[in-house]
Write a protein that holds these residues in place. Structure first.
Motif, PDB file in Angstrom:
ATOM      1  N   ALA A   9      27.166  13.205 -96.490  1.00 24.63           N
ATOM      2  CA  ALA A   9      25.837  13.440 -96.314  1.00 24.63           C
ATOM      3  C   ALA A   9      25.485  11.589 -96.143  1.00 24.63           C
ATOM      4  CB  ALA A   9      25.110  13.612 -97.896  1.00 24.63           C
ATOM      5  N   ALA A  10      24.628  11.506 -95.395  1.00 16.08           N
ATOM      6  CA  ALA A  10      23.359  10.404 -95.116  1.00 16.08           C
ATOM      7  C   ALA A  10      22.807   9.773 -96.720  1.00 16.08           C
ATOM      8  CB  ALA A  10      22.829  10.309 -93.943  1.00 16.08           C
ATOM      9  N   GLY A  11      22.670   8.799 -96.369  1.00 17.46           N
ATOM     10  CA  GLY A  11      22.342   8.241 -98.044  1.00 17.46           C
ATOM     11  C   GLY A  11      21.294   9.236 -98.473  1.00 17.46           C
ATOM     12  N   GLY A  12      21.088   9.348 -99.810  1.00 15.63           N
ATOM     13  CA  GLY A  12      20.129  10.104-100.198  1.00 15.63           C
ATOM     14  C   GLY A  12      20.973  11.788-100.446  1.00 15.63           C
ATOM     15  N   GLY A  13      22.089  11.261-100.064  1.00 16.87           N
ATOM     16  CA  GLY A  13      22.890  12.897 -99.571  1.00 16.87           C
ATOM     17  C   GLY A  13      21.932  14.505 -99.724  1.00 16.87           C
ATOM     18  N   PHE A  14      22.596  14.934-100.140  1.00 15.82           N
ATOM     19  CA  PHE A  14      21.703  16.259 -99.085  1.00 15.82           C
ATOM     20  C   PHE A  14      22.109  18.062-100.499  1.00 15.82           C
ATOM     21  CE2 PHE A  14      22.061  20.751 -96.864  1.00 15.82           C
ATOM     22  CZ  PHE A  14      21.620  20.714 -96.508  1.00 15.82           C
ATOM     23  N   ALA A  40      27.842   9.815 -98.463  1.00 18.37           N
ATOM     24  CA  ALA A  40      29.155   9.705 -97.459  1.00 18.37           C
ATOM     25  C   ALA A  40      30.534   9.198 -98.156  1.00 18.37           C
ATOM     26  CB  ALA A  40      29.122   8.720 -96.212  1.00 18.37           C
ATOM     27  N   GLN A  41      31.739   8.996 -98.595  1.00 15.37           N
ATOM     28  CA  GLN A  41      32.813   8.430 -98.633  1.00 15.37           C
ATOM     29  C   GLN A  41      34.382   9.144 -98.493  1.00 15.37           C
ATOM     30  OE1 GLN A  41      32.408   5.469-101.020  1.00 15.37           O
ATOM     31  NE2 GLN A  41      34.349   5.766-100.729  1.00 15.37           N
ATOM     32  N   TYR A 193      37.436   5.364 -88.595  1.00 12.76           N
ATOM     33  CA  TYR A 193      36.110   6.160 -89.482  1.00 12.76           C
ATOM     34  C   TYR A 193      34.399   5.323 -88.778  1.00 12.76           C
ATOM     35  CZ  TYR A 193      32.806   6.021 -93.829  1.00 12.76           C
ATOM     36  OH  TYR A 193      31.901   7.069 -95.268  1.00 12.76           O
ATOM     37  N   ALA A 194      33.598   5.766 -88.697  1.00 11.25           N
ATOM     38  CA  ALA A 194      32.623   4.876 -87.984  1.00 11.25           C
ATOM     39  C   ALA A 194      30.721   5.755 -88.272  1.00 11.25           C
ATOM     40  CB  ALA A 194      32.877   5.055 -86.021  1.00 11.25           C
ATOM     41  N   PRO A 195      30.958   6.004 -89.337  1.00  6.51           N
ATOM     42  CA  PRO A 195      29.758   6.099 -89.672  1.00  6.51           C
ATOM     43  C   PRO A 195      28.140   5.811 -89.921  1.00  6.51           C
ATOM     44  CG  PRO A 195      30.042   5.316 -91.473  1.00  6.51           C
ATOM     45  CD  PRO A 195      31.124   4.951 -90.599  1.00  6.51           C
ATOM     46  N   THR A 196      27.712   4.616 -88.989  1.00  2.85           N
ATOM     47  CA  THR A 196      27.051   4.411 -88.672  1.00  2.85           C
ATOM     48  C   THR A 196      26.910   3.606 -87.602  1.00  2.85           C
ATOM     49  OG1 THR A 196      26.787   3.829 -90.787  1.00  2.85           O
ATOM     50  CG2 THR A 196      24.695   1.755 -89.190  1.00  2.85           C
ATOM     51  N   VAL A 197      26.881   4.022 -86.239  1.00  3.31           N
ATOM     52  CA  VAL A 197      27.378   4.015 -84.825  1.00  3.31           C
ATOM     53  C   VAL A 197      26.025   3.977 -83.970  1.00  3.31           C
ATOM     54  CG1 VAL A 197      27.884   4.159 -82.431  1.00  3.31           C
ATOM     55  CG2 VAL A 197      29.834   4.623 -84.773  1.00  3.31           C
ATOM     56  N   GLY A 198      25.311   2.518 -83.479  1.00  2.40           N
ATOM     57  CA  GLY A 198      23.237   2.559 -82.666  1.00  2.40           C
ATOM     58  C   GLY A 198      23.660   3.523 -81.863  1.00  2.40           C
ATOM     59  N   GLY A 199      24.727   3.665 -81.060  1.00  2.47           N
ATOM     60  CA  GLY A 199      24.161   3.867 -79.686  1.00  2.47           C
ATOM     61  C   GLY A 199      25.858   3.711 -79.129  1.00  2.47           C
ATOM     62  N   ARG A 200      26.061   3.855 -78.098  1.00  5.35           N
ATOM     63  CA  ARG A 200      27.050   3.448 -76.535  1.00  5.35           C
ATOM     64  C   ARG A 200      27.153   2.424 -76.241  1.00  5.35           C
ATOM     65  NH1 ARG A 200      27.976   8.786 -73.684  1.00  5.35           N
ATOM     66  NH2 ARG A 200      30.435   8.261 -72.425  1.00  5.35           N
ATOM     67  N   GLY A 218      27.101  11.784 -88.073  1.00  7.71           N
ATOM     68  CA  GLY A 218      26.747  12.716 -87.770  1.00  7.71           C
ATOM     69  C   GLY A 218      25.206  12.413 -88.213  1.00  7.71           C
ATOM     70  N   THR A 219      24.473  11.195 -88.709  1.00  9.97           N
ATOM     71  CA  THR A 219      23.176  11.447 -89.457  1.00  9.97           C
ATOM     72  C   THR A 219      21.508  12.391 -88.508  1.00  9.97           C
ATOM     73  OG1 THR A 219      24.094   8.444 -89.667  1.00  9.97           O
ATOM     74  CG2 THR A 219      21.311   9.933 -90.218  1.00  9.97           C
ATOM     75  N   PHE A 220      22.140  11.953 -87.586  1.00 15.57           N
ATOM     76  CA  PHE A 220      20.822  12.687 -86.800  1.00 15.57           C
ATOM     77  C   PHE A 220      20.800  13.649 -85.723  1.00 15.57           C
ATOM     78  CE2 PHE A 220      18.741   8.634 -88.783  1.00 15.57           C
ATOM     79  CZ  PHE A 220      18.031   9.693 -89.760  1.00 15.57           C
ATOM     80  N   TRP A 221      19.973  14.791 -85.846  1.00 10.95           N
ATOM     81  CA  TRP A 221      20.084  15.423 -84.149  1.00 10.95           C
ATOM     82  C   TRP A 221      19.883  15.224 -83.706  1.00 10.95           C
ATOM     83  CZ3 TRP A 221      23.649  19.012 -82.636  1.00 10.95           C
ATOM     84  CH2 TRP A 221      23.485  19.575 -81.448  1.00 10.95           C
TER      85      TRP A 221
END
Ligand SMILES: [Zn+2]
Ligand SMILES: [Zn+2]
Length: 304
Positions: A9-14, A40-41, A193-200, A218-221
């Protein structure tokens, strides 16, 4: 290479402790087909090796290690953790270091920027400096491959990102946010491993094309998704997360990527967490998986 997804999960978990959105309510009540997730880990290890490298250091690290027997100590005062590789300085990617403060020598791989953000002007950091050598820093230079133990090697590659919130007054740097590429030097698969990618960017495209195992943001839809739950919240791109859906969304890139692909760092607001949702169906149709806590991937490809 052996991979263990300790958290997805992202920060905060689910569910997130202070969230009563449809998804968080549903997973708490058990009325939604969805799995709870910790932050995420990843843990990775070479074929046949006993040592493990942590990618990131999640705030949930203590319970994540407890849930993963290969990461348990083999004797008094021992750990199979050979090193910790940090891709950015966001708290949900580094707080776990302080769960490892019990006088165990640690090796931390990070860019100079991420390292300074942690170790400079931070009184709490002293708990990891109680004796010389408690934490040793290995510097990651953008684009330079560095050897780890057991024939593994890593490269830090700059992706669109931002400084962590608590250092937001600092000017942005290309070293703020990196994707980690890991490979076995004797050949075998390439993991990204790329959990934070701001764009292309061309580099992001290349990483997606060359990864045999890709764990991607996969943070946001959608871009405005967080604002639906937390009014006034910034858009996804302002938080350095490239939304998945729509024209120009990251799912277009991931659909065409040739390797095995997982979304990770999924925010509790993302409808793909609902396994019966149309959004989850589109991810499935793109040939992309949603990472789950406890997922184990063991490749046994022979080197060339
Ligand atoms: Zn994060
Ligand atoms: Zn929620």
């Amino acid at each position: 290479v052996k991979v263990r997804v300790l958290g997805s999960a992202a920060g905060g978990g689910f569910p997130q402790w202070n969230c009563g959105c449809r998804l968080c309510l549903g997973v708490r009540a058990g009325t939604l087909r969805a799995r709870a997730r910790t932050q995420a880990q990843l843990a990775v290890s070479a074929r046949g090796a006993a040592g493990w490298y942590l990618l990131g250091a999640s705030p949930d690290l203590g319970s994540q290690l407890a849930a993963c027997p290969p990461l348990h100590p083999r004797g008094p005062r021992d750990t199979p953790i050979a090193g910790i590789v940090l891709g950015n300085g966001d708290l949900d990617h580094v707080l776990g270091l302080f769960a490892l403060r019990e006088s165990q020598p640690l090796v931390v791989w990070a860019t100079e920027r991420v390292w300074r953000g942690l170790a400079e002007g931070n009184a709490i950091w002293r708990t990891l400096e109680r004796f010389p050598g408690q934490v040793r820093w290995e510097r990651l230079v953008l684009g330079e491959e560095r050897p780890l133990a057991d024939g593994l090697a890593i490269t830090a590659l700059a992706v669109p990102g931002k400084p962590p919130l608590h250092l937001a007054s600092a000017p942005p740097s290309a070293e703020d946010t990196v994707a980690i590429r890991l490979r076995e030097q004797a050949g075998g698969p390439t993991l990204v491993y790329a959990p934070t990618v701001g764009g292309r960017t061309p580099l992001v495209e290349r990483l997606a094309a060359e990864a045999d195992l890709l764990f991607f943001d996969g943070t946001f839809w959608t871009s405005g998704e967080l604002g639906g739950t937390a009014p006034g919240a910034p858009r996804a791109e302002a938080m350095a997360h490239w939304p998945l859906s729509g024209t120009g969304g990251s799912l277009e890139l991931l659909e065409r990527a040739p390797g095995r692909r997982w979304l990770i760092h999924v925010n509790n607001t993302n409808p793909i967490l609902d396994e019966d949702s149309p959004e989850r169906a589109s991810v499935r149709a793109a040939g992309v998986h949603v990472a789950e806590d406890g997922l184990a991937v063991d490749t046994d490809e022979e080197g060339p």
